[in-house]
Design a protein around this motif. Structure first.
Motif, PDB file in Angstrom:
ATOM      1  N   VAL A  35     -68.582 -56.514 -28.115  1.00 58.22           N
ATOM      2  CA  VAL A  35     -67.530 -55.506 -28.219  1.00 58.22           C
ATOM      3  C   VAL A  35     -66.990 -55.454 -29.639  1.00 58.22           C
ATOM      4  CG1 VAL A  35     -65.190 -54.901 -27.464  1.00 58.22           C
ATOM      5  CG2 VAL A  35     -66.900 -55.631 -25.790  1.00 58.22           C
ATOM      6  N   GLU A  36     -66.864 -56.606 -30.262  1.00 56.19           N
ATOM      7  CA  GLU A  36     -66.341 -56.648 -31.626  1.00 56.19           C
ATOM      8  C   GLU A  36     -67.268 -55.913 -32.587  1.00 56.19           C
ATOM      9  OE1 GLU A  36     -66.605 -59.242 -29.578  1.00 56.19           O
ATOM     10  OE2 GLU A  36     -64.457 -59.385 -29.119  1.00 56.19           O
ATOM     11  N   GLU A  37     -68.577 -56.064 -32.396  1.00 56.46           N
ATOM     12  CA  GLU A  37     -69.530 -55.369 -33.260  1.00 56.46           C
ATOM     13  C   GLU A  37     -69.475 -53.866 -33.038  1.00 56.46           C
ATOM     14  OE1 GLU A  37     -73.288 -57.113 -32.376  1.00 56.46           O
ATOM     15  OE2 GLU A  37     -72.965 -58.861 -33.670  1.00 56.46           O
ATOM     16  N   VAL A  38     -69.312 -53.444 -31.777  1.00 55.02           N
ATOM     17  CA  VAL A  38     -69.183 -52.013 -31.497  1.00 55.02           C
ATOM     18  C   VAL A  38     -67.924 -51.470 -32.152  1.00 55.02           C
ATOM     19  CG1 VAL A  38     -68.902 -50.257 -29.710  1.00 55.02           C
ATOM     20  CG2 VAL A  38     -70.462 -52.179 -29.315  1.00 55.02           C
ATOM     21  N   ARG A  39     -66.808 -52.175 -31.971  1.00 54.96           N
ATOM     22  CA  ARG A  39     -65.543 -51.709 -32.530  1.00 54.96           C
ATOM     23  C   ARG A  39     -65.624 -51.587 -34.052  1.00 54.96           C
ATOM     24  NH1 ARG A  39     -62.486 -54.754 -29.798  1.00 54.96           N
ATOM     25  NH2 ARG A  39     -61.871 -53.185 -28.258  1.00 54.96           N
TER      26      ARG A  39
END
Length: 332
Positions: A35-39
């Motif tokens: 999720v952090e990479e997507v954000r």
């Protein structure tokens, strides 16, 4: 406060958590595994750079269930902020261009509309947007595809990159849509190339019923007078304004509100800009020093220009009046 949202792109509600989950469900390689990479990919500083992130993200939407889950997630979030009615844009051309059937898109979204109304009491409607940087023939084909689903789609709009894509380019498509019974709105994004001329075309040549964004109308007194005379609503989005330009336009929105123009406050693409309707209302109130009565007026404007029946409008305005009558000062 009871609220009404009129400028919301369903594809713009794709939160990083859901994007990752859908990518995994459908076996789509998005180049991120957390999720952090997507954000971290949700970064942009102009309309063009935003669209460069926005459209590729849609690749994770494949099945009817995906579209249902996306819309239902938004409607649940909106209901949690006491949005009582929402009118939601969607971009079928982008999905059809990826090989997804028009019916898959609209039926998935419509299922969420029905389910959210039953589960949460929130009413909502779909607005098909023509993507203005695609050929006119594509918009014409999309309108033909929409006709069998006329009862599921309340209106048509115009969005995406305005550069070299004026409203006049789609005059025949909008005329045909109006003849078919669709309501009409159009994006006139803030501070874009030829913005005032695009506003003129939308208002005078194509007869739009609403303007999405549209605050550059203050630059032309004649067009501003026309907006006021016709009671045309502006669906403003202060938080997204501050991302795609360096200005939220809060003082301009407040000036328009105080001069009697039917401006409204909305969230646009909240997953990307970090604010749903409550956050947008608060940001506007703080930046423009809005009074409690002015916050109520924003919602009154929205209910008044919403594409709903008179009975529902009266019911929702009565809810707003009841809220405004409370002794506790209104808050977003």
């Amino acid at each position: 406060m009871p609220k009404c949202e009129l400028h919301l792109h369903l594809e713009g509600t794709l939160e990083p958590e859901l994007k990752l989950a859908l990518a995994q469900r459908n076996g789509v390689d998005i180049g991120q595994s957390s999720v952090e990479e997507v954000r971290a990919t949700y970064v942009f500083d102009s309309l063009a750079s935003f669209l460069g992130v926005y459209y590729p993200a849609m690749d994770v939407l494949v099945t009817e269930e995906d579209f249902h889950d996306l819309a239902l997630a938004y409607l649940r979030k909106a209901a949690s902020q006491n949005v009582r009615h929402a009118e939601m844009f969607f971009d079928p051309q982008v999905h059809v261009g990826r090989g997804v059937a028009f019916e898959t898109v609209v039926r998935g979204y419509h299922r969420a509309v029905v389910e959210a109304h039953a589960e949460l009491g929130i009413s909502s409607a779909l607005i098909l947007c023509f993507v203005r940087d695609l050929p006119v023939a594509s918009a014409e084909e999309t309108l033909r595809a929409a006709l069998p689903f006329r009862d599921l789609i309340v209106g048509v709009g115009l969005d995406s990159d305005e550069r070299g894509n004026p409203p006049a380019k789609f005059a025949a498509v909008f005329a045909a849509a109006r003849e078919a019974g669709f309501r009409v709105t159009m994006h006139c994004d803030i501070d874009q190339e030829d913005t005032v001329e695009h506003l003129r075309q939308a208002l005078e040549d194509l007869g739009t019923e609403r303007l999405d964004h549209g605050t550059n109308v203050v630059e032309d007194p004649r067009l501003l007078a026309l907006v006021r005379e016709r009671g045309i609503g502006l669906t403003c989005c202060p938080v997204s304004n501050s991302f795609v330009t360096d200005d939220s336009k809060a003082p301009v929105i407040a000036e328009l509100l105080r001069s009697g123009v039917k401006v409204t406050v909305n969230s646009d693409d909240p997953a990307y800009f970090g604010g749903y309707v409550n956050e947008n209302a608060r940001a506007l109130a703080e930046a423009a020093d809005l009074t409690p009565d002015e916050l109520v007026q924003l919602q009154r404007n929205a209910f008044e220009i919403a594409w709903i029946g008179d009975a529902q409008r009266e019911e929702l305005l009565a809810e707003l009046d009841a809220y405004a009558a409370l002794s506790v000062p209104p808050t977003a």
